[in-house]
Write an enzyme that holds these catalytic residues in place. Structure first.
Site, mmCIF file in Angstrom:
data_model
loop_
_atom_site.group_PDB
_atom_site.id
_atom_site.type_symbol
_atom_site.label_atom_id
_atom_site.label_comp_id
_atom_site.label_asym_id
_atom_site.label_seq_id
_atom_site.Cartn_x
_atom_site.Cartn_y
_atom_site.Cartn_z
ATOM 1 N N ARG A 193 -23.751 8.748 -3.579
ATOM 2 C CA ARG A 193 -22.431 9.368 -3.578
ATOM 3 C C ARG A 193 -22.302 10.299 -4.762
ATOM 4 N NH1 ARG A 193 -18.252 4.764 -1.641
ATOM 5 N NH2 ARG A 193 -19.556 4.505 0.174
ATOM 6 N N ASP B 114 -14.817 2.162 7.958
ATOM 7 C CA ASP B 114 -15.271 0.783 7.765
ATOM 8 C C ASP B 114 -14.275 -0.064 6.980
ATOM 9 O OD1 ASP B 114 -15.809 1.976 5.366
ATOM 10 O OD2 ASP B 114 -17.956 1.502 5.332
ATOM 11 N N ARG B 115 -13.317 0.567 6.304
ATOM 12 C CA ARG B 115 -12.307 -0.223 5.572
ATOM 13 C C ARG B 115 -11.024 -0.317 6.379
ATOM 14 N NH1 ARG B 115 -12.443 0.920 -0.795
ATOM 15 N NH2 ARG B 115 -14.688 0.888 -1.042
ATOM 16 N N ASP C 280 -14.620 6.838 6.616
ATOM 17 C CA ASP C 280 -15.690 6.624 7.590
ATOM 18 C C ASP C 280 -15.426 5.423 8.494
ATOM 19 O OD1 ASP C 280 -16.049 4.915 5.409
ATOM 20 O OD2 ASP C 280 -18.202 4.757 5.738
ATOM 21 N N ARG D 286 -13.885 -2.333 -13.230
ATOM 22 C CA ARG D 286 -12.985 -3.073 -12.357
ATOM 23 C C ARG D 286 -12.760 -4.466 -12.948
ATOM 24 N NH1 ARG D 286 -12.763 0.490 -8.302
ATOM 25 N NH2 ARG D 286 -14.561 1.017 -7.001
ATOM 26 N N GLU E 22 -14.660 -8.401 1.875
ATOM 27 C CA GLU E 22 -14.577 -8.080 0.449
ATOM 28 C C GLU E 22 -13.159 -7.682 0.088
ATOM 29 O OE1 GLU E 22 -18.338 -5.994 -1.144
ATOM 30 O OE2 GLU E 22 -17.914 -5.108 0.791
ATOM 31 N N LYS F 292 -19.185 -3.135 7.661
ATOM 32 C CA LYS F 292 -17.815 -3.582 7.838
ATOM 33 C C LYS F 292 -17.148 -2.686 8.877
ATOM 34 C CE LYS F 292 -16.438 -1.350 3.494
ATOM 35 N NZ LYS F 292 -17.605 -1.159 2.663
ATOM 36 N N ASP G 14 -10.305 3.915 6.511
ATOM 37 C CA ASP G 14 -10.695 4.896 5.496
ATOM 38 C C ASP G 14 -11.486 6.059 6.105
ATOM 39 O OD1 ASP G 14 -13.050 3.560 6.077
ATOM 40 O OD2 ASP G 14 -13.820 3.761 4.041
ATOM 41 N N THR H 89 -23.651 1.345 -4.794
ATOM 42 C CA THR H 89 -23.240 0.211 -3.967
ATOM 43 C C THR H 89 -23.460 0.509 -2.487
ATOM 44 O OG1 THR H 89 -21.481 -0.169 -5.595
ATOM 45 C CG2 THR H 89 -21.342 -1.417 -3.561
ATOM 46 N N SER I 184 -17.274 7.628 2.157
ATOM 47 C CA SER I 184 -16.321 6.567 2.442
ATOM 48 C C SER I 184 -14.875 6.966 2.174
ATOM 49 C CB SER I 184 -16.716 5.332 1.636
ATOM 50 O OG SER I 184 -15.899 4.264 1.976
ATOM 51 N N HIS I 185 -14.236 6.229 1.264
ATOM 52 C CA HIS I 185 -12.820 6.426 0.971
ATOM 53 C C HIS I 185 -12.603 7.488 -0.101
ATOM 54 C CE1 HIS I 185 -14.794 3.730 -1.709
ATOM 55 N NE2 HIS I 185 -13.889 4.017 -2.629
ATOM 56 N N THR J 73 -21.273 -7.496 -4.858
ATOM 57 C CA THR J 73 -20.511 -6.465 -4.151
ATOM 58 C C THR J 73 -21.466 -5.518 -3.434
ATOM 59 O OG1 THR J 73 -18.661 -6.571 -5.664
ATOM 60 C CG2 THR J 73 -18.968 -4.491 -4.512
ATOM 61 N N LYS K 3 -25.849 7.817 3.415
ATOM 62 C CA LYS K 3 -26.302 6.418 3.456
ATOM 63 C C LYS K 3 -27.494 6.331 4.403
ATOM 64 C CE LYS K 3 -22.158 4.808 4.782
ATOM 65 N NZ LYS K 3 -21.049 3.887 5.027
HETATM 66 C C1 G16 Z 1 -18.692 0.162 -0.588
HETATM 67 C C2 G16 Z 1 -19.492 -1.054 -0.258
HETATM 68 C C3 G16 Z 1 -18.650 -2.281 -0.418
HETATM 69 C C4 G16 Z 1 -18.024 -2.335 -1.807
HETATM 70 C C5 G16 Z 1 -17.273 -1.059 -2.078
HETATM 71 C C6 G16 Z 1 -16.745 -0.952 -3.494
HETATM 72 O O1 G16 Z 1 -17.689 0.353 0.348
HETATM 73 O O2 G16 Z 1 -19.986 -1.003 1.051
HETATM 74 O O3 G16 Z 1 -19.474 -3.378 -0.196
HETATM 75 O O4 G16 Z 1 -17.163 -3.411 -1.911
HETATM 76 O O5 G16 Z 1 -18.120 0.044 -1.870
HETATM 77 O O6 G16 Z 1 -17.797 -0.865 -4.371
HETATM 78 P P1 G16 Z 1 -17.608 -0.594 -5.918
HETATM 79 O O7 G16 Z 1 -16.690 -1.660 -6.414
HETATM 80 O O8 G16 Z 1 -18.991 -0.682 -6.461
HETATM 81 O O9 G16 Z 1 -16.976 0.771 -6.079
HETATM 82 P P2 G16 Z 1 -17.435 1.780 0.999
HETATM 83 O O10 G16 Z 1 -16.307 1.578 1.954
HETATM 84 O O11 G16 Z 1 -17.085 2.656 -0.156
HETATM 85 O O12 G16 Z 1 -18.732 2.150 1.637
#
Ligand code: G16
Length: 539
Positions: free
Chosen positions: A21, A280-281, A278, A494, A362, A375, A276, A17, A112-113, A343, A125
């Protein structure tokens, strides 16, 4: 100094996504980073006139991977690299720097998180000149390269000290170590009414911002405490740590527990927020009050006129299909464009570039606008502070008034984690075949109106993406199923549950969606196929 090293491909370097990772230990394997980065450069082609940004969220292996990237970039003839001081750059700040300096793109190191550390996760990324992550056509081409790579080029020189700002030459390539915070702060000052927010703090308004020992600490201290005058101590966990101090830097009710406990105690500040790993959340809290990311997007959109940068009008708004329909009602009221995408933030980029949307968000705690192409956690926090400063209302008053006007989408996400990948894939495939038979079926009070996979045709490049399965009910409720694309091992199923109520706005969300949860589990046969009778994480 430049050497060519033979290598063999890894089979698992397909981006999900948001970038690649993996478990840190996977990324630490011999030539893993080298193969991936060389594959990116192979796809780009001529690098002699190209400048890229490099930086990350500071997690374990950040510095080691950055040193490798520098050496591979130099050996491949990249003209120049901008690198965040100490190797740090938040994802949104990275997008700001790429756009402001008209760079050709950037490599942002973050999972990310996801938790960090040697036993945690690592990520990489790749963004292009838009400051947003590359579209699937490019990430697919990079993946193809990774499956056939046989060598990479690297400059055989010593590591670079990234602690000091400055420009120098390294192995024939220019390097500039930049202040990671400055450009970002300037942009925020140009968007929001800093004077109004400053005044609110001067009048005794209190806030707690939890940086979760991750990258936003320095940004938050500078913006909230130094510039806006929030009392010292308003920003907590502000020193970026390699393992996030053992925290899981995911700003939600489960993992930002310290902040949530504080905001639901009698010591609560007027406003609470977390970002989070990085940056962005974001999560938004009032006194004993939680704003879902779905409602936050709707409220932000509804209040755009209060913010200097947006007050003259906005183009439209977009959300991922899994996100609740709260913002759709706002778009209708304001008569602006409205889009639903798969997503992944990258799907918003074309909509922003073509002036179709200004805001997007989102359910996964991401909110942002066309000021950048990622984001933006601190942007969302400032947006809320600006709303509160302009209206004098509390977070709870703002949200409840919104529900009174637009109705409330009760919304909960269930995650079934650590599912065997083949089991999850079969479950989704079987569910998809079952969908047409569900139409017009009744489950208790709910009748299925429509049931289909979510298929998106990008209005700009006309690419087609299929992601997730949706069951729509006659009362506006929805169940969305999809597999996560950000995990580092196994599969996560999910299940997103949404139930709309026009007038009854004070119920418990979990109680409201629980009949839908029962239907969701039964229809997809989750317990019998996965052995899980309840979700691992409920957010
Ligand atoms: C990333 C994407 C988001 C997505 C999220 C969850 O966020 O940038 O657009 O909503 O993952 O994705 P999934 O449901 O596939 O785990 P981030 O903050 O992890 O980069």
């Amino acid at each position: 100094m430049i050497i060519t090293v033979p290598t063999t491909p890894y089979t698992d370097q397909k981006m999900g996504t948001a970038g690649l990772r993996r478990k840190s230990k996977v990324v630490m394997q011999k030539n893993y980073v080298e193969n991936f980065v060389q594959s990116i450069f192979n796809v780009i082609g001529d690098l002699s006139n190209k400048t890229f940004l490099v930086g990350g969220d500071g997690r374990f292996y950040n510095n080691i991977a950055i040193q490798k990237i520098i050496k591979i970039a130099a050996a491949n003839g990249v003209k120049k690299l901008l690198i965040g001081q100490k190797g740090l750059i938040s994802t949104p700040a990275g997008s700001v720097v790429i756009r402001k300096n008209k760079l050709n793109g950037g490599l942002i190191l973050s999972a990310s998180h996801n938790p960090g550390g040697e036993n945690g996760d690592f990520g990489l990324k790749y963004s292009n000149e838009t400051g947003g992550q590359v579209p699937s056509s490019v990430s697919d081409a990079i993946y193809q390269q990774t499956t056939k790579i046989s060598e990479y080029k690297i400059c055989d020189d010593s590591d670079i000290d990234l602690s000091k700002l400055g420009s120098f030459e390294y192995c024939g390539m220019q390097i500039e170590v930049i202040d990671s915070v400055k450009d970002y702060v300037e942009m925020m000052q140009n968007i929001f009414d800093f004077n109004a927010i400053k005044k609110m703090f001067a009048n005794g308004f209190t806030m707690r911002f939890d940086a979760m020992n991750a990258v936003t600490g320095p940004y938050a201290i500078e913006i909230f405490e130094n510039i806006l005058g929030a009392p010292k101590g308003s920003v907590v966990n502000f020193i970026p740590k390699e393992d996030f101090g053992g925290l899981h830097p995911d700003p939600n009710l489960v993992y930002a527990k310290e902040l949530v406990d504080f905001m639901f105690s009698d010591k609560a500040a007027d406003f609470g927020a977390a970002n989070d790993g990085d940056g962005d959340r974001n999560m938004i809290l009032g006194k004993s009050f939680f704003v879902t990311p779905n409602d936050s997007l709707a409220i932000i959109t509804d209040n755009y006129k209060l913010i200097p940068h947006y007050k003259n009008g906005i183009y439209g708004v977009a959300k991922s299909a899994a996100t609740s329909t709260a913002v759709a009602r706002v778009a209708k009221e304001h008569n602006i464009g409205y889009y639903e995408v798969p997503t992944g933030w990258k799907y918003f980029v074309n909509l922003m570039d073509s002036n179709r949307i200004t805001f997007c968000g989102e359910e996964s705690f991401g909110t942002g606008s066309s000021h950048i192409r990622e984001k933006d956690g601190i942007w969302a926090v400032l947006f809320w502070l600006n709303i509160l400063a302009a209206t004098g209302k509390t977070v709870e008053e703002t949200t409840v008034e919104h529900w009174k006007k637009y109705g409330r989408s009760y919304y909960i996400r269930f995650d079934f984690e650590g599912v065997d990948t083949a089991t999850a894939d079969t479950l989704m495939a079987d569910l998809e075949t079952k969908l047409p038979n569900l139409i017009n079926q009744t489950f208790g009070d709910f009748t299925v109106k429509e049931a289909a996979p979510f298929v998106y045709k990008d209005p700009v490049d006309e690419s087609i993406t299929k992601n997730g399965l949706i069951i729509y009910f006659t009362d506006g409720s929805r169940i969305v199923y999809r597999l996560s694309g950000t995990g580092s091992s196994g599969a996560t199923i999910r299940v997103y549950l949404e139930r709309f109520s026009a007038e009854d706005i004070s119920q418990n969300p979990l109680d409201m969606v629980s009949p839908l949860a029962e239907i969701a589990l039964e229809v997809a046969e989750i317990p019998s196929r996965t052995g899980k009778v309840k979700a691992d994480v409920i957010t």
